[in-house]
Write an enzyme that holds these catalytic residues in place. Sequence first.
Site, mmCIF file in Angstrom:
data_model
loop_
_atom_site.group_PDB
_atom_site.id
_atom_site.type_symbol
_atom_site.label_atom_id
_atom_site.label_comp_id
_atom_site.label_asym_id
_atom_site.label_seq_id
_atom_site.Cartn_x
_atom_site.Cartn_y
_atom_site.Cartn_z
ATOM 1 N N SER A 100 0.289 -0.925 0.028
ATOM 2 C CA SER A 100 0.113 -0.333 -0.012
ATOM 3 C C SER A 100 0.972 1.507 0.122
ATOM 4 O O SER A 100 1.520 1.281 -1.440
ATOM 5 C CB SER A 100 -1.332 0.240 1.114
ATOM 6 O OG SER A 100 -1.761 0.526 1.217
ATOM 7 N N ASP A 130 -8.227 -6.932 -4.356
ATOM 8 C CA ASP A 130 -7.749 -5.047 -4.192
ATOM 9 C C ASP A 130 -8.625 -4.540 -5.112
ATOM 10 O O ASP A 130 -8.274 -4.678 -5.896
ATOM 11 C CB ASP A 130 -6.043 -5.090 -4.022
ATOM 12 C CG ASP A 130 -6.108 -4.163 -3.351
ATOM 13 O OD1 ASP A 130 -7.275 -2.837 -3.122
ATOM 14 O OD2 ASP A 130 -4.419 -4.157 -3.039
ATOM 15 N N HIS A 163 -7.773 -5.377 -0.062
ATOM 16 C CA HIS A 163 -6.642 -5.016 -0.368
ATOM 17 C C HIS A 163 -5.779 -5.710 1.245
ATOM 18 O O HIS A 163 -4.494 -5.486 1.138
ATOM 19 C CB HIS A 163 -6.648 -2.881 -0.228
ATOM 20 C CG HIS A 163 -5.491 -2.349 -0.330
ATOM 21 N ND1 HIS A 163 -4.545 -2.138 -1.232
ATOM 22 C CD2 HIS A 163 -5.286 -1.017 0.776
ATOM 23 C CE1 HIS A 163 -3.972 -1.512 -1.046
ATOM 24 N NE2 HIS A 163 -3.837 -1.081 0.782
#
Lengths: 399, 399
Positions: free
Chosen positions: B162, B332, B365
Amino acid sequence: MPATPPSVVAPADAGSLPGKRVTLGADVPMRLDSGAELGPFVVAYQTYGTLNADKSNAIYICHALTGDHFVADRHPITGKPGWWEMLVGPGRPVDTDRYFVICSNVIGGCLGSSGPTDIDPATGQPYGLNFPILTIGDMVRAQKLLVEHLGIDKLFCVIGGSMGGMQTLQWAVAYPESVFAAIPIATAARHSAQNIAFHEVGRQAIMADPDWRNGQYLVEGTRPERGLAVARMAAHITYLSEPALHRKFGRNLQDRKAVTYGFDADFQVESYLRYQGAAFVERFDANSYLYITRAMDYFDLAADAGGSLANAFRPGGKTTPVRFCLVSFSSDWLFPTSESRAIVHALNSVAGNVSFVEINTDKGHDAFLLDEPEFHQVIHGFLEGCAEHRGLTVRRRGR
Amino acid sequence: MPATPPSVVAPADAGSLPGKRVTLGADVPMRLDSGAELGPFVVAYQTYGTLNADKSNAIYICHALTGDHFVADRHPITGKPGWWEMLVGPGRPVDTDRYFVICSNVIGGCLGSSGPTDIDPATGQPYGLNFPILTIGDMVRAQKLLVEHLGIDKLFCVIGGSMGGMQTLQWAVAYPESVFAAIPIATAARHSAQNIAFHEVGRQAIMADPDWRNGQYLVEGTRPERGLAVARMAAHITYLSEPALHRKFGRNLQDRKAVTYGFDADFQVESYLRYQGAAFVERFDANSYLYITRAMDYFDLAADAGGSLANAFRPGGKTTPVRFCLVSFSSDWLFPTSESRAIVHALNSVAGNVSFVEINTDKGHDAFLLDEPEFHQVIHGFLEGCAEHRGLTVRRRGR
């Protein structure tokens, strides 16, 4: 509640609004799904076109979460064109030269129909959170009373997108003999966990605003504008697709050649969202937002039919007579195509009469409100076919 | 700023935190992308394993938006295990018997590194919004100073998911000669319009909270907990996939057999989100949230390289020597596979050394933080291959 409740103040003084109003449930209050009773209550509505002699050409349009009954005329607060003018009007797919179109503000709403901004006769103050909790079933129950009030036994068609699609499904399931055809658009037979989650964020944003005052802000002379704006901003993202946001805004900067290294709206998408939030609070009531999102969360056709969606379409063991046309949009991630397909499969499993179109578009959930020619053709074509089956005589101006 | 700034109070008294701390930029302040200067400033960090004699076995782990440097030991506030203990430790894919692992709290953060909760020496009060705006480049610049402080010329690998993946990419692009290998996970070369939009909602939720006091809440003795909780709730939805939410919660009710017809948390997903919001405000600072989300919004590797992502990987016209392994997760939707693929394509176009794996999972995610054996195998395998190329001698306990 008085016979004509002095429907209250912010954001719109209902009494001064254009459109029609009727008081229902005066003799017998309407029993709500929660067990509470509502009545008398007001339904604000609008009609377009002319009801034919045998009252067989009525189309009920159901609006979405923050919509209203001004389908095809100017919004009384924003001054903007009706929200479905592209679809509804003379010569349009929902041809008001041919059909009698009805749309009402949902109960719990804030544009004329009874809702939490109304005066509670028990206290003489606005209801706030003392207004009874509503369901999609309750909203449609009120619409059914309006339809009866208008002397119509059977609607030719019910049409709606998003929450309007939920109402459309509810009409078909609750009153299968009163609906000839139904067009549920960009909707689902139950609100998903993700959608409940997004609604909960919006509600928490409103309730976190100290100006919400535990729902009594009208009494206390405040308005939870910041919380409501944040709720709208979060919701607005879900109405658009990522490709649409990328196409519209990308990483474009707002009126500047470089980032400002600050927390102002550097990016156009930020500025756009802030505008959406600010504009929304001008026309919508925070408590109505709570009530209506809650009604959507509670919607679950299968649960109401003992856990089987198919059963919802087989009342009394007999397949529903309603003709369905379902429409979804390929980039809609709030009410994805899979949700429509689940409904189609349930209808197929009981040999229901259903057609289904997925419109290819990058516009996301909002596509049902936008210029999507293929979508409009689908509506036109389906209505044409149903009109033929229903034996509706063509009646056009000047032809 | 004093040499050891009395890093302030809420939510964590940095001085009392476990882990290591270093003051950097004391002689020469660090020049930020905004043009402002920062220094001296503190970087709080943690290390695991032992640096080998030629200092060739160092792995830098970069944390995500709300992460910290407690990769593999107990979080000092929540008491929970380290956030990447499944991946990092003795015998784990990132084997601390073999590698020297470094992780630092990003500058702008609130768990020991300098950020908006620190005292501004100019005023003797917490910075609040007077802390300079940061970029991902600035965060990595500070990490580079820490690495130099530790006497390491070249990192064996940089790893992050991320926002940690953004930092990993930034490391490789800004310091290609100081990074042997890079593993950017569930990330993108630029923050998308949709992601900026979600961040903006979070920031507006915080700023809408009257307790935010224009960023000066520490001075005024308040905390914008409600706004920060709403921001977290909105963000949290984006970390999960719709299927994961459906699998985890569906429409299950919370401790009840029927809905309550009210605004309490009827559905488990509501209760879960409320808990996530409440837990988050216990461990995180609202202004840090503003600063770090802003840094992510500003991230755009291609823009920094004259509009071409490929150019970012061809510093001085020569293909980057860094070996890349990109990982994405199929469900995601915050950092979808297409974002990783865009990076792979750019690297391919300059004949870069890149491998890419999309892990099939429904966990969204958040998968990069969860038990995903295939993902962990990919990390292990890539590191093994790189260690061989780098000529790292195997050094295992008791073998």
